[in-house]
Design an enzyme around this catalytic site. Structure first.
Site, PDB file in Angstrom:
ATOM      1  N   HIS A  11       0.828  -1.219   0.000  1.00 20.70           N
ATOM      2  CA  HIS A  11       0.000   0.000   0.000  1.00 20.70           C
ATOM      3  C   HIS A  11       0.857   1.262   0.000  1.00 20.70           C
ATOM      4  O   HIS A  11       0.453   2.284  -0.542  1.00 20.70           O
ATOM      5  CB  HIS A  11      -0.955  -0.009   1.199  1.00 20.70           C
ATOM      6  CG  HIS A  11      -0.267  -0.219   2.517  1.00 20.70           C
ATOM      7  ND1 HIS A  11       0.296  -1.441   2.867  1.00 20.70           N
ATOM      8  CD2 HIS A  11      -0.012   0.619   3.546  1.00 20.70           C
ATOM      9  CE1 HIS A  11       0.842  -1.328   4.062  1.00 20.70           C
ATOM     10  NE2 HIS A  11       0.687  -0.100   4.499  1.00 20.70           N
ATOM     11  N   CYS A  67       7.713  -0.093  -1.900  1.00 22.84           N
ATOM     12  CA  CYS A  67       6.938  -0.011  -0.667  1.00 22.84           C
ATOM     13  C   CYS A  67       7.142   1.423  -0.167  1.00 22.84           C
ATOM     14  O   CYS A  67       7.671   2.261  -0.905  1.00 22.84           O
ATOM     15  CB  CYS A  67       7.321  -1.078   0.351  1.00 22.84           C
ATOM     16  SG  CYS A  67       8.969  -0.953   1.062  1.00 22.84           S
ATOM     17  N   GLY A  68       6.709   1.722   1.043  1.00 21.58           N
ATOM     18  CA  GLY A  68       6.803   3.100   1.498  1.00 21.58           C
ATOM     19  C   GLY A  68       8.237   3.602   1.525  1.00 21.58           C
ATOM     20  O   GLY A  68       8.584   4.623   0.922  1.00 21.58           O
ATOM     21  N   GLY A  70      10.884   1.504   0.710  1.00 21.77           N
ATOM     22  CA  GLY A  70      11.678   0.669  -0.196  1.00 21.77           C
ATOM     23  C   GLY A  70      12.426  -0.421   0.541  1.00 21.77           C
ATOM     24  O   GLY A  70      12.791  -1.434  -0.058  1.00 21.77           O
ATOM     25  N   HIS A 100      26.984  -1.345 -12.507  1.00 16.64           N
ATOM     26  CA  HIS A 100      27.956  -1.962 -11.601  1.00 16.64           C
ATOM     27  C   HIS A 100      27.435  -3.211 -10.892  1.00 16.64           C
ATOM     28  O   HIS A 100      28.225  -4.093 -10.544  1.00 16.64           O
ATOM     29  CB  HIS A 100      28.388  -0.952 -10.525  1.00 16.64           C
ATOM     30  CG  HIS A 100      29.256   0.141 -11.066  1.00 16.64           C
ATOM     31  ND1 HIS A 100      29.935   1.030 -10.261  1.00 16.64           N
ATOM     32  CD2 HIS A 100      29.562   0.499 -12.349  1.00 16.64           C
ATOM     33  CE1 HIS A 100      30.613   1.894 -11.011  1.00 16.64           C
ATOM     34  NE2 HIS A 100      30.393   1.591 -12.286  1.00 16.64           N
ATOM     35  N   ARG A 134      35.362  -5.728 -14.546  1.00 17.56           N
ATOM     36  CA  ARG A 134      35.744  -5.906 -13.138  1.00 17.56           C
ATOM     37  C   ARG A 134      34.524  -6.095 -12.232  1.00 17.56           C
ATOM     38  O   ARG A 134      34.638  -6.655 -11.135  1.00 17.56           O
ATOM     39  CB  ARG A 134      36.574  -4.718 -12.662  1.00 17.56           C
ATOM     40  CG  ARG A 134      35.807  -3.418 -12.518  1.00 17.56           C
ATOM     41  CD  ARG A 134      36.729  -2.248 -12.202  1.00 17.56           C
ATOM     42  NE  ARG A 134      36.017  -1.027 -11.876  1.00 17.56           N
ATOM     43  CZ  ARG A 134      35.474  -0.201 -12.779  1.00 17.56           C
ATOM     44  NH1 ARG A 134      35.555  -0.486 -14.074  1.00 17.56           N
ATOM     45  NH2 ARG A 134      34.849   0.896 -12.401  1.00 17.56           N
ATOM     46  N   ARG A 138      32.835  -9.278  -8.893  1.00 16.68           N
ATOM     47  CA  ARG A 138      32.286  -8.771  -7.636  1.00 16.68           C
ATOM     48  C   ARG A 138      30.851  -9.249  -7.466  1.00 16.68           C
ATOM     49  O   ARG A 138      30.449  -9.704  -6.388  1.00 16.68           O
ATOM     50  CB  ARG A 138      32.353  -7.242  -7.616  1.00 16.68           C
ATOM     51  CG  ARG A 138      33.778  -6.742  -7.654  1.00 16.68           C
ATOM     52  CD  ARG A 138      33.875  -5.258  -7.904  1.00 16.68           C
ATOM     53  NE  ARG A 138      35.276  -4.859  -8.048  1.00 16.68           N
ATOM     54  CZ  ARG A 138      35.668  -3.693  -8.530  1.00 16.68           C
ATOM     55  NH1 ARG A 138      34.776  -2.795  -8.918  1.00 16.68           N
ATOM     56  NH2 ARG A 138      36.955  -3.411  -8.631  1.00 16.68           N
TER      57      ARG A 138
END
Ligand code: RB5
Length: 145
Positions: A11, A67-68, A70, A100, A134, A138
């Site tokens: 919501h 969401c509100g 996140g 990245h 690169r 990672r």
């Protein structure tokens, strides 16, 4: 398949989701809407796990969740091992999440940025490619063995 964009929210992200769905359709994208479908209070994992599972399974390459703040949405999505959900609140972060981190889910904080900015972030995110190089090794090290 890349032109179908899956999107989900609770919501707290509902109003922004509705706005983004319209912008995406205007731009020619198809949208797979996982809900929620109103401002009624819900639990974000109930809406985020299904979209994250589909990203995990390769049904869609890229998705959007809200969401509100996140945070709850991002935390939930990142429980799926092949999901890399990035919380972004400006355009540069949206680009970097792809360049990245090869982020396959964009997370937006529905209560903390304006809809217009969210749409700019979405466009940057959807049109930016992973740089590889690169960054590949990672990203490969993110998951625990
Ligand atoms: C809902 O009130 C709010 O807690 C939720 O949208 C989100 O911000 C959680 O992280």
């Amino acid at each position: 398949m890349k032109n179908i964009i899956p999107i989900a929210c609770d919501h707290g992200g509902f109003a922004m989701k509705q706005y983004l769905v319209e912008r995406l359709k205007e731009r020619g994208y198809e949208v797979k809407d996982y809900g929620t479908y109103s401002e009624e209070s819900v639990d974000y994992p109930d809406y985020i796990h299904p979209i994250a599972q589909d990203i995990q399974d390769g049904v869609y390459p890229l998705g959007i969740i809200l969401c509100g703040s996140g945070n709850g949405a991002q935390m939930t999505a990142n429980k799926h091992p092949n999901v890399r959900a990035a919380l972004c609140w400006n355009v540069e972060l949206g680009k970097l999440a792809r360049q990245h981190n090869n982020a396959n889910i964009l997370t937006l904080p529905g209560r903390f940025i304006e809809n217009e900015l969210a749409w700019e972030i979405v466009q940057a995110y959807l049109t930016t490619d992973f740089e590889g190089g690169r960054h590949s090794k990672r990203v490969e090290k993110i998951n625990l063995k």
